[in-house]
Scaffold this motif. Structure first.
Motif, mmCIF file in Angstrom:
data_model
loop_
_atom_site.group_PDB
_atom_site.id
_atom_site.type_symbol
_atom_site.label_atom_id
_atom_site.label_comp_id
_atom_site.label_asym_id
_atom_site.label_seq_id
_atom_site.Cartn_x
_atom_site.Cartn_y
_atom_site.Cartn_z
ATOM 1 N N UNK A 108 1.126 -0.849 -0.096
ATOM 2 C CA UNK A 108 0.057 -0.277 -0.068
ATOM 3 C C UNK A 108 0.945 1.415 0.017
ATOM 4 N N UNK A 109 1.435 1.148 -1.417
ATOM 5 C CA UNK A 109 2.070 2.385 -1.271
ATOM 6 C C UNK A 109 1.857 3.271 -2.029
ATOM 7 N N UNK A 110 1.417 5.138 -2.104
ATOM 8 C CA UNK A 110 0.483 5.944 -2.514
ATOM 9 C C UNK A 110 1.076 5.664 -4.368
ATOM 10 N N UNK A 111 0.799 5.570 -4.755
ATOM 11 C CA UNK A 111 0.782 5.407 -6.282
ATOM 12 C C UNK A 111 0.407 7.124 -6.841
ATOM 13 N N UNK A 112 2.132 7.147 -6.205
ATOM 14 C CA UNK A 112 1.647 8.630 -7.410
ATOM 15 C C UNK A 112 3.384 8.698 -7.795
ATOM 16 N N UNK A 113 3.776 10.034 -8.567
ATOM 17 C CA UNK A 113 5.224 10.065 -9.267
ATOM 18 C C UNK A 113 6.099 10.518 -8.107
ATOM 19 N N UNK A 114 7.222 9.452 -8.546
ATOM 20 C CA UNK A 114 8.201 9.808 -7.851
ATOM 21 C C UNK A 114 8.565 8.396 -6.369
ATOM 22 N N UNK A 115 7.360 8.151 -6.386
ATOM 23 C CA UNK A 115 7.718 6.795 -5.325
ATOM 24 C C UNK A 115 8.903 5.827 -5.257
ATOM 25 N N UNK A 116 8.470 5.256 -6.621
ATOM 26 C CA UNK A 116 9.646 4.269 -6.753
ATOM 27 C C UNK A 116 11.423 4.676 -6.953
ATOM 28 N N UNK A 117 11.560 5.725 -7.146
ATOM 29 C CA UNK A 117 12.632 6.500 -7.368
ATOM 30 C C UNK A 117 13.043 6.708 -5.584
ATOM 31 N N UNK A 118 11.841 7.558 -5.052
ATOM 32 C CA UNK A 118 12.735 7.606 -2.581
ATOM 33 C C UNK A 118 13.316 6.144 -2.728
ATOM 34 N N UNK A 119 12.613 4.767 -2.942
ATOM 35 C CA UNK A 119 12.406 3.807 -2.794
ATOM 36 C C UNK A 119 14.264 3.211 -2.893
ATOM 37 N N UNK A 120 14.574 3.104 -4.717
ATOM 38 C CA UNK A 120 15.527 2.139 -5.010
ATOM 39 C C UNK A 120 16.804 3.130 -5.245
ATOM 40 N N UNK A 121 16.108 4.741 -4.903
ATOM 41 C CA UNK A 121 17.198 5.601 -4.092
ATOM 42 C C UNK A 121 17.558 5.319 -3.162
ATOM 43 N N UNK A 122 17.394 5.005 -1.923
ATOM 44 C CA UNK A 122 17.610 4.446 -0.539
ATOM 45 C C UNK A 122 18.393 3.702 -0.638
ATOM 46 N N UNK A 123 17.973 1.956 -2.059
ATOM 47 C CA UNK A 123 18.686 1.334 -1.470
ATOM 48 C C UNK A 123 20.381 1.384 -1.762
ATOM 49 N N UNK A 156 8.565 6.764 5.981
ATOM 50 C CA UNK A 156 8.015 8.082 5.153
ATOM 51 C C UNK A 156 7.138 8.080 4.217
ATOM 52 N N UNK A 157 6.776 7.508 3.040
ATOM 53 C CA UNK A 157 6.202 7.061 2.560
ATOM 54 C C UNK A 157 4.040 7.383 3.280
ATOM 55 N N UNK A 158 4.588 6.470 4.433
ATOM 56 C CA UNK A 158 2.519 6.316 4.130
ATOM 57 C C UNK A 158 2.589 5.355 3.705
ATOM 58 N N UNK A 159 3.229 3.454 3.943
ATOM 59 C CA UNK A 159 2.963 2.596 3.063
ATOM 60 C C UNK A 159 2.749 1.960 4.942
#
Ligand code: ADP
Ligand code: ASP
Ligand code: MG
Length: 412
Positions: A274-289, A333-336
């Motif tokens: 349940x991640x919010x489906x908005x632009x930039x979410x995947x980037x935030x996650x995989x950038x941290x990884x 941080x993303x509210x998942x």
């Protein structure tokens, strides 16, 4: 006179008898008029034993100290092998990674090699001595000891061969070459006599541990011809070189739709629910990884429901601890809703250059798994590979079923 880098794996130097056998083999190559550089791994299960000893002390060993500990294994081997060579009357000098100067990036437990100084090795060779170099270890610009990730001695050997402009890099191991599947799991697997760098790279990156992925990458980049063969048999093994276009067709393996089945049992699957489906979410996650140096493999995002979606991805078990921490932080941080981590999964893959132009390859794979009642948890495809995530308990059965389904036991 040829310059040959020979790498002997852990099982090849597990006992004093085997160590002496390796010494005889290396000495014979030198006595035949070749210049020989030997790379050697830690004996037998020593690397695993050292990891166990660290776990007995703490479940969160600092990566720097882990490298200091693991580098010991290869140093045992270089010293013993040099002694065995000298006992045969063959001059040899053991060299740790920092003595050769295998320069790596400053990342502990899975550093990449940046540069290899060939000066010390050439010096030893010019004095008629065999340099016996510790695999798997390097040194950073500031003098810290690093290691290259499991199976990293293969990469040391290829990097030394590239630096020296060697004629061949021979990878000596406990099987007679690269097979259509792991011969320990599929007894009727067939030896592949010739492979291109790209074919080897796909096999290694999908789990064929007979060659570390980075060794295949490095060999391709610097065009180092490889020969994967047995320490204990004389027969020719698997030659890996060039691109298909540059090698006479008759000396290549025939292009099959599927060439090999590979598996990787040390996979962890993470799902952010349940991640919010908005632009930039995947980037935030995989950038941290990426910042945490976690290698991510398969990634799947579910279709959006009520403006929320799940993202699942896989990583290797050795990265799981850091990956879970980083993912939980971003998820908060993303509210998942939550992060689910599953360790008991494996990846099985079918690999083959002929796949791209042949419909039905995926359907054969899914059919073979269905007939075995094996559930597929994730799927990913590329032009020359299809991978499925399955339960780890079912992985070996899956590999055998797929090997049969594509008739890989039969000569083409
Ligand atoms: P070493 O200690 O010599 O580096 P490894 O254990 O790292 O040896 O690699 C050799 C092992 O790789 C073999 O014993 C075999 O079980 C495994 N393996 C997995 N896939 C393959 C494959 N496709 N062909 C050959 N060996 C494979
Ligand atoms: N000894 C190291 C390992 O077990 C490196 C190697 O064997 O290549 O991973
Ligand atoms: Mg290995």
């Amino acid at each position: 006179m040829a310059l040959i880098v020979q790498k002997y794996g852990g099982s090849s130097v597990a006992t004093a008898e085997k160590m002496k056998h390796v010494a005889r083999r290396a000495a014979a190559t030198a006595q035949a008029g070749n210049r020989v550089v030997v790379v050697v791994s830690a004996p037998g299960d020593m690397t695993d034993d050292l990891i166990t000893r660290a776990r007995e002390v703490t479940d969160q060993a600092p990566a720097r100290e882990m490298d200091m500990l693991l580098a010991v294994g290869e140093q045992v081997s270089i010293a013993l092998l040099s002694m065995a060579l000298q006992a045969l009357g063959c001059a040899a000098t053991s060299l740790a990674g920092w003595q050769v100067r295998v320069l790596t990036e400053p990342v502990h437990t899975k550093a990449r090699i940046l540069d290899v100084d060939r000066g010390r090795m050439l010096d030893e060779l010019n004095r008629g001595r065999i340099p016996v170099v510790a695999g798997f270890q390097g040194v950073t610009a500031s003098g810290e000891v690093t290691t290259l990730g499991r199976g990293g001695s293969d990469t040391t050997a290829v990097a030394l061969a590239a630096a020296l402009g060697a004629d061949f890099c021979e990878i000596y191991t406990d099987v007679t070459g690269v097979f259509t599947a792991d011969p320990r799991i599929v007894p009727d697997a067939r030896k592949l006599h010739r492979l291109t760098y790209d074919e080897m790279l796909e096999m290694a990156s999908s789990g064929a541990v007979v060659l570390q992925t980075r060794a295949a990458e490095y060999a391709k980049q610097y065009e180092v011809p490889l020969h994967v063969r047995s320490t204990f048999h004389e027969e020719e093994g698997t030659i890996i070189m060039g691109a298909r276009a540059t090698i006479p067709e008759e000396s290549m393996e025939p292009t099959r739709v599927v060439n090999a089945v590979t598996h990787d049992l040390s996979v962890t699957k993470l799902t952010v629910v349940d991640l919010p489906d908005i632009p930039g979410v995947a980037h935030r996650l995989f950038n941290q990884l990426a910042e945490a140096h976690v290698n991510v493999d398969m990634i799947v995002q579910t279709a959006s429901r009520c403006r929320h979606a799940d993202i699942s991805f896989t990583t290797s078990r050795s990265d799981a601890h850091i990956a879970i921490e980083a993912t939980q932080r971003v998820a908060r941080e993303l509210g998942a809703a939550r992060v689910d981590a599953e360790e008991g999964v494996a990846k099985v893959s079918v690999v083959g250059a002929g796949m791209v132009s042949n419909p039905g390859v995926a359907s054969t794979m899914f059919g073979a798994l269905a007939a075995e009642q094996i559930n597929i948890q994730m799927i990913s495809t590329s032009e020359i590979k299809i991978s499925c995530i399955v339960s780890v308990d079912e992985a070996q059965r899956a590999v055998r079923a797929l090997h049969r389904a594509y008739n890989l036991q039969d000569d083409a």
